[in-house]
Design a protein around this motif. Structure first.
Motif, PDB file in Angstrom:
ATOM      1  N   LEU B 153       0.838  -1.211   0.000  1.00  0.00           N
ATOM      2  CA  LEU B 153       0.000   0.000   0.000  1.00  0.00           C
ATOM      3  C   LEU B 153       0.871   1.258   0.000  1.00  0.00           C
ATOM      4  CD1 LEU B 153      -2.894  -0.912   2.488  1.00  0.00           C
ATOM      5  CD2 LEU B 153      -3.170  -0.270   0.076  1.00  0.00           C
ATOM      6  N   GLU B 156       2.560   1.714  -3.311  1.00  0.00           N
ATOM      7  CA  GLU B 156       1.604   2.130  -4.339  1.00  0.00           C
ATOM      8  C   GLU B 156       1.165   3.585  -4.122  1.00  0.00           C
ATOM      9  OE1 GLU B 156       0.857   1.169  -7.106  1.00  0.00           O
ATOM     10  OE2 GLU B 156      -1.212   0.659  -7.547  1.00  0.00           O
ATOM     11  N   TRP B 158      -0.929   4.515  -1.798  1.00  0.00           N
ATOM     12  CA  TRP B 158      -2.298   4.534  -1.265  1.00  0.00           C
ATOM     13  C   TRP B 158      -2.216   4.676   0.257  1.00  0.00           C
ATOM     14  CZ3 TRP B 158      -6.031   0.571  -4.007  1.00  0.00           C
ATOM     15  CH2 TRP B 158      -5.990   0.776  -5.386  1.00  0.00           C
ATOM     16  N   VAL B 163      -9.285   2.082   1.043  1.00  0.00           N
ATOM     17  CA  VAL B 163      -8.555   0.805   1.042  1.00  0.00           C
ATOM     18  C   VAL B 163      -7.559   0.722   2.208  1.00  0.00           C
ATOM     19  CG1 VAL B 163      -6.977  -0.674  -0.264  1.00  0.00           C
ATOM     20  CG2 VAL B 163      -8.967   0.337  -1.405  1.00  0.00           C
TER      21      VAL B 163
END
Lengths: 270, 270
Positions: B153, B156, B158, B163
Motif C-alpha cells: 500500500l 503504491e 495509497w 482501502v
C-alpha cells in the motif's frame, strides 16, 4: 543437446503463482514428467527491472536445463514479457511463454469490443501483451493497466470482501466505463481474484487466463516435434525452490489443486 | 581493520524504506558521511525466510565494509530481526539494528497499558521485538501482528482513503479493542501510513518509529567510541542499489526528504 520424449518439461516462476500453469499442463498432458522451479528467494519479479528479471530467468533456465528438460515453460508473466528473446537465444530447447498464448486466447474471445490487459508493473510497462495482441490483429483496441496490489492481496488470502472489491474498483473502473469485452488476467495470481474482478467489470466481459492457453500451446508444440511422452509413461513431478520450502508446499498446494509432498531448496547464487 | 572518525557510516535496507533511517541519521549527525545500499534486486525481505535474509544481509555488509565504513546500521526491521547475531559475529565494526532502539523508545513511552508491535511476517515471526521488549522490561505486555499489505500500500502511494483505512481496521482492530497505549511501527514503510494507523487505534495510542531512536543510538555509540566525524567535515553521501537506479532515486527522494542526485547499480551475486 538431444531431447527425448521421456524427458521432463521444465517450468519456472518467481514463486508459487506458476503452479496454476503447471496444473493446466498436468491436466492436458497427464503422462508428462515435470520439473518446477520457484525463485522464492527473489520473488516478486513484477516490481523489478527487465534487466534483473532477464538475469534471473537465464539462471532459472540453466538450472532446469541441467535437469535434462526437453522444453521450457516460462510460467511467470513478467519473465515472459521481458526475458523471452534472451531465453530463446540462449537455450537449446524450445521455450514457451504465457504472453503469446494468452493474447491468442483473448483474440479468439473478443467480439471487437476491445481487449483489456492487467498485470504487474513489469509486465504492463514492457508492452509485451500489447505488442502480441497487435501483432496478431493490427486493428485490435488494447487497454492495459498495472494492478500492483492484486498479488499481495492474493498472497494474503484476501480474495473476497471490501478491501479487494474497492481495490478492484480503483484499478478496473476504467475498463468497466470504457468498455472492453475481454480482459486478460496477465499475472498468475489474478485468477484467485476472479470473483471480485468479474463483479467490477460486469458479466459481459470475458476473463482470459493464460494458463489454459499456454498448456494447449505446449501440447501443439510437443506433438509437432514428436516429443510427447508415451501414453505408457508414469510421470514424476519434482519441485525446487530458492528459499526454504515450507511455505511453498503449503501455499502451493492451493495453487496446484493437489498436495505437494516435498520441494527441495537449491542455493542459486545470482 | 581500523576505523577512523572520518570514515562513513554504512546503512543497508532491502530497498528504499531504510532511507527514513538515513534521514534521521543525517539530521542527528550532519557532519557524518554515509554509504547506503538498497538491495532492490531482492526486495522485499519481509516475506522471506530468516536463512535467506541473513545470507543477503551478510553480503550487503561485505559490500559496505569494502567501502571502509566505521559502523553499520541495519535499517531494515526484518534484517535487524533475524540477521543481527550473524552480522555482529562476522563484522569487524559495530553493528546497530533498529529493533533494540525501537523497543527502548516504546518502553520509554508506555504508561503500562501494553505495547503493540506491527511489522512484516519475517519481523513478527522472528519474535525479535517481543524478546527485546521483554528483555528490557520483563513485566511488559506485548501484542504483535504482521501487516503484510502495508508495504505494498505504501509503495503504491495509497496512504489515505478507503482501502488503507479498511486494511488498517482489519489488522489493527484488535489493538484498539485490547488496549495497548503504545504501538511500534516495526517496518520502515509504516510511517507513511501513520494517518490511517493513528485513526484506527485512536488518539491515546502513541506511535513509535524506530528511525529516530536508532539515530540516537548511533550518536551515543560513536561518541562512546570517539568516532564522531569532526565538526569541520564536509560530509558526502553515496547510494548503491542492486536493481536499476531510476525508481530508487525517484521514490527514494520522498522517503529521504531531499533529492538523490544519483545512485549506482552494483551487481552483487548472491
Amino acid at each position: 543437446m538431444r531431447q527425448a520424449s521421456h524427458s521432463p518439461i521444465g517450468v519456472f516462476d518467481s514463486g508459487v503463482g506458476g503452479l496454476t500453469v503447471l496444473k493446466s499442463l498436468m491436466e492436458h498432458l497427464p503422462h508428462e514428467s515435470t520439473v518446477y522451479l520457484g525463485d522464492t528467494a527473489r520473488v516478486p519479479y513484477g516490481t523489478k527491472s527487465g534487466e534483473v528479471v532477464t538475469r534471473y530467468s537465464l539462471k532459472n533456465a540453466e538450472f532446469l536445463l541441467e535437469r535434462g528438460i526437453k522444453l521450457l515453460v516460462v510460467a511467470c508473466n513478467t519473465a515472459s514479457s521481458v526475458a523471452l528473446p534472451a531465453l530463446e537465444a540462449a537455450l537449446p530447447v524450445p521455450v514457451v511463454g504465457v504472453i503469446g498464448p494468452g493474447a491468442q486466447a483473448a483474440l479468439a474471445r473478443t467480439q471487437g469490443g476491445g481487449v483489456g490487459v492487467i498485470g504487474t508493473q513489469g509486465t504492463i510497462r514492457s508492452g509485451a501483451y500489447q505488442r502480441a495482441l497487435e501483432a496478431q490483429d493490427p486493428r485490435v483496441r488494447v487497454k492495459a493497466r498495472a494492478c500492483p496490489l492484486f498479488v499481495p492481496l492474493a498472497e494474503e488470502g484476501w480474495t473476497t470482501g471490501d478491501v479487494p472489491m474497492l481495490t478492484a474498483r480503483e484499478y478496473l473502473g476504467e475498463f468497466a466505463r470504457d468498455g472492453v469485452d475481454t480482459l486478460v488476467l496477465g499475472c498468475t495470481h489474478y485468477p484467485l481474484l476472479k470473483g471480485v474482478i468479474q463483479e467490477v467489470v460486469g458479466p459481459r466481459v470475458a476473463l482470459v487466463d493464460s494458463a489454459e492457453a499456454t498448456a494447449q500451446a505446449v501440447v501443439t508444440l510437443l506433438e509437432g516435434l514428436d516429443l510427447l511422452a508415451p501414453a505408457t509413461s508414469t510421470p514424476s513431478h519434482a519441485y525446487f525452490v530458492t528459499d526454504v520450502p515450507e511455505r511453498f508446499t503449503e501455499v502451493g498446494a492451493r495453487f496446484l489443486g493437489r498436495p505437494i509432498a516435498s520441494a527441495e531448496q537449491v542455493d542459486l547464487k545470482f
